[in-house]
Design a protein around this motif. Structure first.
Motif, PDB file in Angstrom:
ATOM      1  N   LEU A 145       0.856  -1.179   0.000  1.00 53.41           N
ATOM      2  CA  LEU A 145       0.000   0.000   0.000  1.00 53.41           C
ATOM      3  C   LEU A 145       0.894   1.230   0.000  1.00 53.41           C
ATOM      4  O   LEU A 145       1.768   1.377   0.856  1.00 53.41           O
ATOM      5  CB  LEU A 145      -0.887   0.007   1.242  1.00 53.41           C
ATOM      6  CG  LEU A 145      -1.901   1.162   1.327  1.00 53.41           C
ATOM      7  CD1 LEU A 145      -3.067   0.916   0.367  1.00 53.41           C
ATOM      8  CD2 LEU A 145      -2.422   1.325   2.748  1.00 53.41           C
ATOM      9  N   LEU A 146       0.693   2.095  -0.972  1.00 51.75           N
ATOM     10  CA  LEU A 146       1.411   3.363  -1.041  1.00 51.75           C
ATOM     11  C   LEU A 146       0.388   4.483  -0.923  1.00 51.75           C
ATOM     12  O   LEU A 146      -0.611   4.496  -1.647  1.00 51.75           O
ATOM     13  CB  LEU A 146       2.171   3.489  -2.361  1.00 51.75           C
ATOM     14  CG  LEU A 146       3.073   4.726  -2.483  1.00 51.75           C
ATOM     15  CD1 LEU A 146       4.253   4.625  -1.534  1.00 51.75           C
ATOM     16  CD2 LEU A 146       3.563   4.899  -3.917  1.00 51.75           C
ATOM     17  N   ALA A 147       0.623   5.404  -0.001  1.00 53.51           N
ATOM     18  CA  ALA A 147      -0.349   6.463   0.269  1.00 53.51           C
ATOM     19  C   ALA A 147       0.327   7.826   0.252  1.00 53.51           C
ATOM     20  O   ALA A 147       1.546   7.940   0.447  1.00 53.51           O
ATOM     21  CB  ALA A 147      -1.023   6.232   1.614  1.00 53.51           C
ATOM     22  N   THR A 227       4.132   7.695   1.296  1.00 51.86           N
ATOM     23  CA  THR A 227       4.644   6.844   2.359  1.00 51.86           C
ATOM     24  C   THR A 227       4.265   5.389   2.104  1.00 51.86           C
ATOM     25  O   THR A 227       3.157   5.104   1.628  1.00 51.86           O
ATOM     26  CB  THR A 227       4.115   7.299   3.734  1.00 51.86           C
ATOM     27  OG1 THR A 227       4.727   6.529   4.757  1.00 51.86           O
ATOM     28  CG2 THR A 227       2.596   7.130   3.825  1.00 51.86           C
ATOM     29  N   LEU A 228       5.183   4.489   2.394  1.00 50.30           N
ATOM     30  CA  LEU A 228       4.932   3.057   2.237  1.00 50.30           C
ATOM     31  C   LEU A 228       4.130   2.559   3.426  1.00 50.30           C
ATOM     32  O   LEU A 228       4.551   2.710   4.572  1.00 50.30           O
ATOM     33  CB  LEU A 228       6.259   2.307   2.138  1.00 50.30           C
ATOM     34  CG  LEU A 228       6.188   0.784   2.094  1.00 50.30           C
ATOM     35  CD1 LEU A 228       5.458   0.312   0.844  1.00 50.30           C
ATOM     36  CD2 LEU A 228       7.598   0.186   2.139  1.00 50.30           C
ATOM     37  N   GLY A 229       2.987   1.959   3.129  1.00 46.56           N
ATOM     38  CA  GLY A 229       2.152   1.392   4.181  1.00 46.56           C
ATOM     39  C   GLY A 229       2.387  -0.095   4.324  1.00 46.56           C
ATOM     40  O   GLY A 229       3.515  -0.575   4.152  1.00 46.56           O
ATOM     41  N   GLN A 230       1.335  -0.830   4.575  1.00 41.29           N
ATOM     42  CA  GLN A 230       1.469  -2.251   4.850  1.00 41.29           C
ATOM     43  C   GLN A 230       1.871  -3.056   3.628  1.00 41.29           C
ATOM     44  O   GLN A 230       1.538  -2.704   2.497  1.00 41.29           O
ATOM     45  CB  GLN A 230       0.145  -2.796   5.395  1.00 41.29           C
ATOM     46  CG  GLN A 230      -0.962  -2.885   4.355  1.00 41.29           C
ATOM     47  CD  GLN A 230      -2.282  -3.369   4.915  1.00 41.29           C
ATOM     48  OE1 GLN A 230      -3.163  -2.578   5.163  1.00 41.29           O
ATOM     49  NE2 GLN A 230      -2.398  -4.675   5.122  1.00 41.29           N
ATOM     50  N   ASN A 231       2.637  -4.113   3.857  1.00 41.87           N
ATOM     51  CA  ASN A 231       2.875  -5.130   2.838  1.00 41.87           C
ATOM     52  C   ASN A 231       1.751  -6.139   2.899  1.00 41.87           C
ATOM     53  O   ASN A 231       1.240  -6.441   3.985  1.00 41.87           O
ATOM     54  CB  ASN A 231       4.213  -5.839   3.068  1.00 41.87           C
ATOM     55  CG  ASN A 231       5.381  -5.006   2.582  1.00 41.87           C
ATOM     56  OD1 ASN A 231       5.240  -4.196   1.676  1.00 41.87           O
ATOM     57  ND2 ASN A 231       6.527  -5.195   3.199  1.00 41.87           N
ATOM     58  N   ILE A 232       1.357  -6.657   1.758  1.00 50.59           N
ATOM     59  CA  ILE A 232       0.227  -7.580   1.683  1.00 50.59           C
ATOM     60  C   ILE A 232       0.725  -8.897   1.102  1.00 50.59           C
ATOM     61  O   ILE A 232       1.032  -8.990  -0.086  1.00 50.59           O
ATOM     62  CB  ILE A 232      -0.904  -7.002   0.807  1.00 50.59           C
ATOM     63  CG1 ILE A 232      -1.340  -5.625   1.343  1.00 50.59           C
ATOM     64  CG2 ILE A 232      -2.087  -7.963   0.751  1.00 50.59           C
ATOM     65  CD1 ILE A 232      -2.244  -4.863   0.403  1.00 50.59           C
TER      66      ILE A 232
END
Length: 282
Positions: A145-147, A227-232
């Motif tokens: 997830l990129l936000a 910002t880099l969020g969670q890896n899935i």
């Protein structure tokens, strides 16, 4: 990495022929029975059928860094480098056709004899296996997830709680995953369109392959905005696809991948195009 098996990355007009950096540097190196020039189907080393003499014709869809993209007028990337290994084994040169991604799901360009294989960061799925044959997996895929930093989002849960907009690449496993989690993501037809949608505020976050995100964040401007969020983790793997029944080419691809992993070439290419090789990668 939940590498989206990309689809619908369409562009108007006919597909375009590209040349790999390796092919441009090395030129054609052919064996008896695979003379340069001439059209029509032929055979490469070991009796492997090819749709054009002296070539291993690859269908892809550009751009999708770090797997395939243009740099200094050449097509380069992790997928390109691996297929160059196959071409070298077959003693031909790789030729790349830039094609609409929806055809990868059906194997249309393979079945029509326009390409020998498809290399496009494509997830191996049971649905696709009904239309094409796959090589051994060459990449373990993960989504990320990129936000935008101003969104305050670091996870899909945040996205839901704050009623923010999510984007994904159309007809990809990333889009499918987002829908399965209850989202109605804005669909973009290419990776360039995905990040542009994020940059212009059409969406607040996107789900896309982690290596793609890594590449984007190497740009200081992107690192400042996003910002880099969670890896899935989805357990997906990429494979190269060929026309159903083309066992000789599958065997050649599998051998090239297996040997590259055994002799350290795979690790070198992975680190060149993607980053440190995860310890869990076989």
């Amino acid at each position: 990495m939940f590498r989206t098996a990309r689809g619908n990355r369409k562009r108007p007009g006919s597909h375009r022929i590209r040349v790999t950096a390796a092919a441009a540097a090395a030129g054609a190196f052919l064996v008896a029975g695979c003379s340069s020039g001439g059209d029509g189907p032929s055979e490469a080393a070991g009796g492997v059928p090819v749709v054009e003499k002296g070539k291993l014709t690859t269908c892809t869809h550009l751009p999708y860094p770090p797997f395939q993209f243009e740099k200094d007028g050449k097509v380069v990337g992790f997928d390109v480098a691996l297929v160059d290994l196959v071409a070298s084994r077959l003693q031909v040169e790789q030729k790349i056709l830039d094609t609409p991604f929806e055809n990868f799901k059906t194997g249309a360009f393979l079945n029509s004899g326009e390409c020998d294989l498809a290399a496009a960061g494509m997830t191996i799925t049971d649905e696709r296996k009904r239309n094409v044959d796959f090589s051994v997996p060459y990449f373990d895929a993960t989504q990320a997830l990129l936000a935008t930093k101003k969104s305050g989002v670091t996870s899909l849960a945040d996205l839901k709680a704050k009623s923010k907009k999510l984007g994904a690449q159309a007809e990809t496993t990333g889009e499918s995953y987002a829908k399965a989690q209850g989202f109605d993501p804005v669909a973009f037809e290419s990776s360039d369109a995905v990040i542009n949608g994020l940059r212009t505020g059409q969406v607040d976050a996107v789900v896309i392959d982690y290596p793609v995100v890594q590449g984007w964040l190497k740009d200081p401007k992107n690192a400042a905005e996003f910002t880099l969020g969670q890896n899935i983790e989805t357990g997906e793997q990429y494979g190269f696809s060929v026309k159903k029944g083309n066992t000789a080419l599958v065997a050649a691809i599998d051998k090239a991948i297996t040997d590259a992993k055994a002799d350290g070439t795979y690790k070198k290419l992975y680190e060149q195009w993607i980053g440190p090789l995860p310890q869990t990668t076989p």
